[in-house]
Design a protein around this motif. Structure first.
Motif, short mmCIF file in Angstrom:
data_model
loop_
_atom_site.label_atom_id
_atom_site.label_comp_id
_atom_site.label_asym_id
_atom_site.label_seq_id
_atom_site.Cartn_x
_atom_site.Cartn_y
_atom_site.Cartn_z
N THR A 43 1.46 22.09 -13.08
CA THR A 43 2.35 22.63 -13.92
C THR A 43 2.80 21.57 -14.75
O THR A 43 2.82 21.73 -16.17
N TYR A 44 3.43 20.56 -14.34
CA TYR A 44 4.04 19.49 -14.92
C TYR A 44 2.88 18.87 -15.80
O TYR A 44 3.28 18.04 -16.86
N LYS A 45 1.68 18.67 -15.16
CA LYS A 45 0.33 18.14 -15.99
C LYS A 45 0.30 18.68 -17.15
O LYS A 45 0.06 17.89 -18.36
N TYR A 46 0.46 20.12 -17.20
CA TYR A 46 0.19 20.72 -18.79
C TYR A 46 1.41 20.45 -19.74
O TYR A 46 1.17 20.23 -20.94
N THR A 47 2.60 20.43 -19.13
CA THR A 47 3.74 19.96 -19.99
C THR A 47 3.52 18.58 -20.64
O THR A 47 3.94 18.32 -21.61
N LEU A 48 3.19 17.71 -19.57
CA LEU A 48 3.14 16.17 -20.13
C LEU A 48 1.77 16.19 -20.88
O LEU A 48 2.02 15.37 -21.95
N MET A 49 0.83 16.85 -20.92
CA MET A 49 -0.52 16.88 -21.90
C MET A 49 0.09 17.56 -23.05
O MET A 49 -0.43 16.63 -24.17
N ASN A 50 0.77 18.28 -23.10
CA ASN A 50 1.62 18.89 -24.43
C ASN A 50 2.28 17.87 -25.23
O ASN A 50 1.88 17.54 -26.25
N CYS A 51 2.88 17.02 -24.46
CA CYS A 51 3.61 15.91 -25.06
C CYS A 51 2.97 14.64 -25.46
O CYS A 51 3.04 14.15 -26.69
N VAL A 52 2.07 14.58 -24.76
CA VAL A 52 1.01 13.24 -25.01
C VAL A 52 -0.13 13.88 -26.20
O VAL A 52 -0.14 12.83 -27.20
#
Length: 87
Positions: A43-52
């Motif tokens: 779940t955090y991976k997709y939040t991090l991908m959004n920021c990146v």
């Protein structure tokens, strides 16, 4: 006034260098985030991908499209990117 600040054409090579470095680092972070994120924090991976990905778009926007040159200490800016051909 310094002649270096008066000619934005001299800054194009500097902008190209930093844009290339920025895009390379952002592409590395996208690859790193997608391949090396543990399954437990997906779940955090997709939040991090959004920021990146938003950061990647900002690098493209400011480094290629707009490419602003500021003339300090004056509060003015000159656009030298590819967006000037669309205006």
């Amino acid at each position: 006034m310094d002649a270096f600040l008066e000619t934005p054409q001299q800054l194009n090579s500097i902008f190209n260098y930093f844009t290339g470095v920025g895009l390379t680092i952002q592409a590395f972070f996208v690859l790193l985030t997608m391949t090396n994120t543990p399954k437990e924090i997906s779940t955090y991976k997709y939040t991090l991908m959004n920021c990146v990905l938003w950061s990647f778009l900002i690098v493209i926007d400011l480094g290629i499209c707009v490419r602003p040159v500021t003339f300090l200490p004056r509060p003015i800016c000159l656009i030298t990117g590819y967006i000037i051909y669309l205006i």
